[in-house]
Design an enzyme around this catalytic site. Sequence first.
Site, PDB file in Angstrom:
ATOM      1  N   LYS A 166       0.833  -1.214   0.000  1.00 61.69           N
ATOM      2  CA  LYS A 166       0.000   0.000   0.000  1.00 61.69           C
ATOM      3  C   LYS A 166       0.868   1.265   0.000  1.00 61.69           C
ATOM      4  O   LYS A 166       0.642   2.166  -0.791  1.00 61.69           O
ATOM      5  CB  LYS A 166      -0.890   0.055   1.251  1.00 61.69           C
ATOM      6  CG  LYS A 166      -1.894  -1.045   1.379  1.00 61.69           C
ATOM      7  CD  LYS A 166      -2.828  -0.797   2.548  1.00 61.69           C
ATOM      8  CE  LYS A 166      -2.149  -0.607   3.869  1.00 61.69           C
ATOM      9  NZ  LYS A 166      -1.582  -1.799   4.489  1.00 61.69           N
TER      10      LYS A 166
ATOM     11  N   ARG B 158      -9.504   1.175   9.194  1.00 62.56           N
ATOM     12  CA  ARG B 158      -8.999  -0.151   9.541  1.00 62.56           C
ATOM     13  C   ARG B 158     -10.045  -0.982  10.267  1.00 62.56           C
ATOM     14  O   ARG B 158      -9.821  -2.145  10.534  1.00 62.56           O
ATOM     15  CB  ARG B 158      -7.793   0.001  10.466  1.00 62.56           C
ATOM     16  CG  ARG B 158      -6.465  -0.428   9.820  1.00 62.56           C
ATOM     17  CD  ARG B 158      -5.408  -0.185  10.876  1.00 62.56           C
ATOM     18  NE  ARG B 158      -4.153  -0.810  10.607  1.00 62.56           N
ATOM     19  CZ  ARG B 158      -3.114  -0.221  10.026  1.00 62.56           C
ATOM     20  NH1 ARG B 158      -3.244   0.985   9.547  1.00 62.56           N
ATOM     21  NH2 ARG B 158      -1.970  -0.862   9.898  1.00 62.56           N
TER      22      ARG B 158
ATOM     23  N   ARG C 244      11.743  -5.195   3.509  1.00 57.76           N
ATOM     24  CA  ARG C 244      11.593  -3.764   3.823  1.00 57.76           C
ATOM     25  C   ARG C 244      12.556  -3.365   4.942  1.00 57.76           C
ATOM     26  O   ARG C 244      13.247  -2.349   4.845  1.00 57.76           O
ATOM     27  CB  ARG C 244      10.146  -3.493   4.229  1.00 57.76           C
ATOM     28  CG  ARG C 244       9.924  -2.057   4.708  1.00 57.76           C
ATOM     29  CD  ARG C 244       8.476  -1.688   4.746  1.00 57.76           C
ATOM     30  NE  ARG C 244       7.782  -2.151   5.936  1.00 57.76           N
ATOM     31  CZ  ARG C 244       6.459  -2.238   6.046  1.00 57.76           C
ATOM     32  NH1 ARG C 244       5.702  -1.927   5.006  1.00 57.76           N
ATOM     33  NH2 ARG C 244       5.881  -2.635   7.151  1.00 57.76           N
TER      34      ARG C 244
ATOM     35  N   ARG D  29      11.202   0.412  11.900  1.00 59.73           N
ATOM     36  CA  ARG D  29       9.986   0.492  12.708  1.00 59.73           C
ATOM     37  C   ARG D  29      10.010  -0.545  13.836  1.00 59.73           C
ATOM     38  O   ARG D  29      10.380  -1.709  13.597  1.00 59.73           O
ATOM     39  CB  ARG D  29       8.777   0.230  11.801  1.00 59.73           C
ATOM     40  CG  ARG D  29       8.414   1.419  10.943  1.00 59.73           C
ATOM     41  CD  ARG D  29       7.392   1.061   9.907  1.00 59.73           C
ATOM     42  NE  ARG D  29       6.196   0.428  10.460  1.00 59.73           N
ATOM     43  CZ  ARG D  29       5.083   0.237   9.781  1.00 59.73           C
ATOM     44  NH1 ARG D  29       4.996   0.641   8.520  1.00 59.73           N
ATOM     45  NH2 ARG D  29       4.045  -0.349  10.330  1.00 59.73           N
TER      46      ARG D  29
ATOM     47  N   ARG E 100      -0.199  -8.027  13.997  1.00 62.05           N
ATOM     48  CA  ARG E 100      -0.804  -7.051  13.076  1.00 62.05           C
ATOM     49  C   ARG E 100      -1.640  -7.763  12.013  1.00 62.05           C
ATOM     50  O   ARG E 100      -2.692  -7.300  11.611  1.00 62.05           O
ATOM     51  CB  ARG E 100       0.296  -6.200  12.413  1.00 62.05           C
ATOM     52  CG  ARG E 100       0.855  -5.148  13.364  1.00 62.05           C
ATOM     53  CD  ARG E 100       2.204  -4.628  12.931  1.00 62.05           C
ATOM     54  NE  ARG E 100       2.151  -3.907  11.677  1.00 62.05           N
ATOM     55  CZ  ARG E 100       3.212  -3.738  10.879  1.00 62.05           C
ATOM     56  NH1 ARG E 100       4.384  -4.251  11.220  1.00 62.05           N
ATOM     57  NH2 ARG E 100       3.090  -3.073   9.771  1.00 62.05           N
TER      58      ARG E 100
HETATM   59  P1  AMP Z   1       0.819   1.175   9.372  1.00 60.62           P
HETATM   60  O1  AMP Z   1       1.964   2.113   9.127  1.00 60.62           O
HETATM   61  O2  AMP Z   1      -0.394   1.503   8.575  1.00 60.62           O
HETATM   62  O3  AMP Z   1       1.228  -0.261   9.293  1.00 60.62           O
HETATM   63  O4  AMP Z   1       0.386   1.425  10.902  1.00 60.62           O
HETATM   64  C1  AMP Z   1       1.266   1.206  11.974  1.00 60.62           C
HETATM   65  C2  AMP Z   1       0.494   1.130  13.270  1.00 60.62           C
HETATM   66  O5  AMP Z   1      -0.191   2.366  13.521  1.00 60.62           O
HETATM   67  C3  AMP Z   1      -0.604   0.078  13.300  1.00 60.62           C
HETATM   68  O6  AMP Z   1      -0.109  -1.198  13.632  1.00 60.62           O
HETATM   69  C4  AMP Z   1      -1.507   0.647  14.391  1.00 60.62           C
HETATM   70  O7  AMP Z   1      -0.991   0.428  15.669  1.00 60.62           O
HETATM   71  C5  AMP Z   1      -1.453   2.123  14.112  1.00 60.62           C
HETATM   72  N1  AMP Z   1      -2.494   2.536  13.153  1.00 60.62           N
HETATM   73  C6  AMP Z   1      -2.303   3.010  11.897  1.00 60.62           C
HETATM   74  N2  AMP Z   1      -3.454   3.294  11.313  1.00 60.62           N
HETATM   75  C7  AMP Z   1      -4.421   2.976  12.194  1.00 60.62           C
HETATM   76  C8  AMP Z   1      -5.838   3.020  12.157  1.00 60.62           C
HETATM   77  N3  AMP Z   1      -6.493   3.449  11.069  1.00 60.62           N
HETATM   78  N4  AMP Z   1      -6.510   2.606  13.250  1.00 60.62           N
HETATM   79  C9  AMP Z   1      -5.872   2.190  14.346  1.00 60.62           C
HETATM   80  N5  AMP Z   1      -4.543   2.108  14.450  1.00 60.62           N
HETATM   81  C10 AMP Z   1      -3.811   2.510  13.377  1.00 60.62           C
END
Ligand code: AMP
Length: 274
Positions: A13, A88, A127, A139, A150
């Site tokens: 994404k 999400r 990554r 990260r 996740r």
């Molecule tokens: P990502 O970079 O999208 O993988 O997000 C990293 C982390 O941020 C996720 O594992 C969640 O802990 C938090 N996070 C990101 N977007 C959301 C969302 N829309 N709702 C809840 N938690 C989020």
Amino acid sequence: MRIILLGPPGSGKGTQAQLLIQRYGIVQLSTGEMLRAAVAAGTPVGLKAKEIMASGGLVPDDVVVGIISDRIDQPDARHGFILDGFPRTVPQAEALDELLKHKHIKLDAVIELRVNESALLSRVETRVAQMRERGEEVRVDDTPEVLTKRLASYRSLTEPLIHYYSERRKLSTIDGMMAIDEVTRAIHRLLLALGAVEPKSHTRSAAKAAPAKKAKKAAKKAAKSAKPAKKAVKGVKKAAKKTARKAVKKTAKKAVKKGSKKGPKKVTKKRAKR
Ligand code: AMP
């Protein structure tokens, strides 16, 4: 253009969002990035999110809905945006519907990047290795243990969105296992088919990539080759008309010869119609 990219962690994404923003001049709204920035800055939101993110859990819906709502109001999001990592959960999707309605903004598409789960772990490992190579900070949630969590949360809380958006006729699915540029092309074709982008946005990016002179030459060449194509169509039409006229004449002659009771004129018309 306003789109949502949907897919599990490691589905590409973020990579696709980056390529799309370059191509269409829109912004990427990634809740993950915004939250990471908030954590780094130590804001109240960041303090709330830090532990949850590190353990692979989801930050409360009201927190992410709030930051997305504010972000959509920023001037740079006026021309369009890609939502990456949001919504999400179904309550987040419902809240998004409400806030878009309130802001008179229409969603063009929800694009699901479908991938084999078995490939995800190795993608995230790649990554991590690339980030290390570039000297970037890795990260904290990109570890096999947290990734497993996740993924589980994606399956139970985010996957229902596929049904949510397909019921609302917004969902399109793209094979995320293809090469990166093939996925980008597939997304572009989809956006064209949905009317979310003008065909010229393709030409524009192609012209941008090539030097101006080359682009001009290519355009001239394309225009030239278009003419014979037009001519060819005309020629085919002409030939078809001629053949039809000949067939009518032949049929009429035959009918006269056979001395049809109905008379040649009627038979001719009938056959010609067929
Ligand atoms: P990502 O970079 O999208 O993988 O997000 C990293 C982390 O941020 C996720 O594992 C969640 O802990 C938090 N996070 C990101 N977007 C959301 C969302 N829309 N709702 C809840 N938690 C989020």
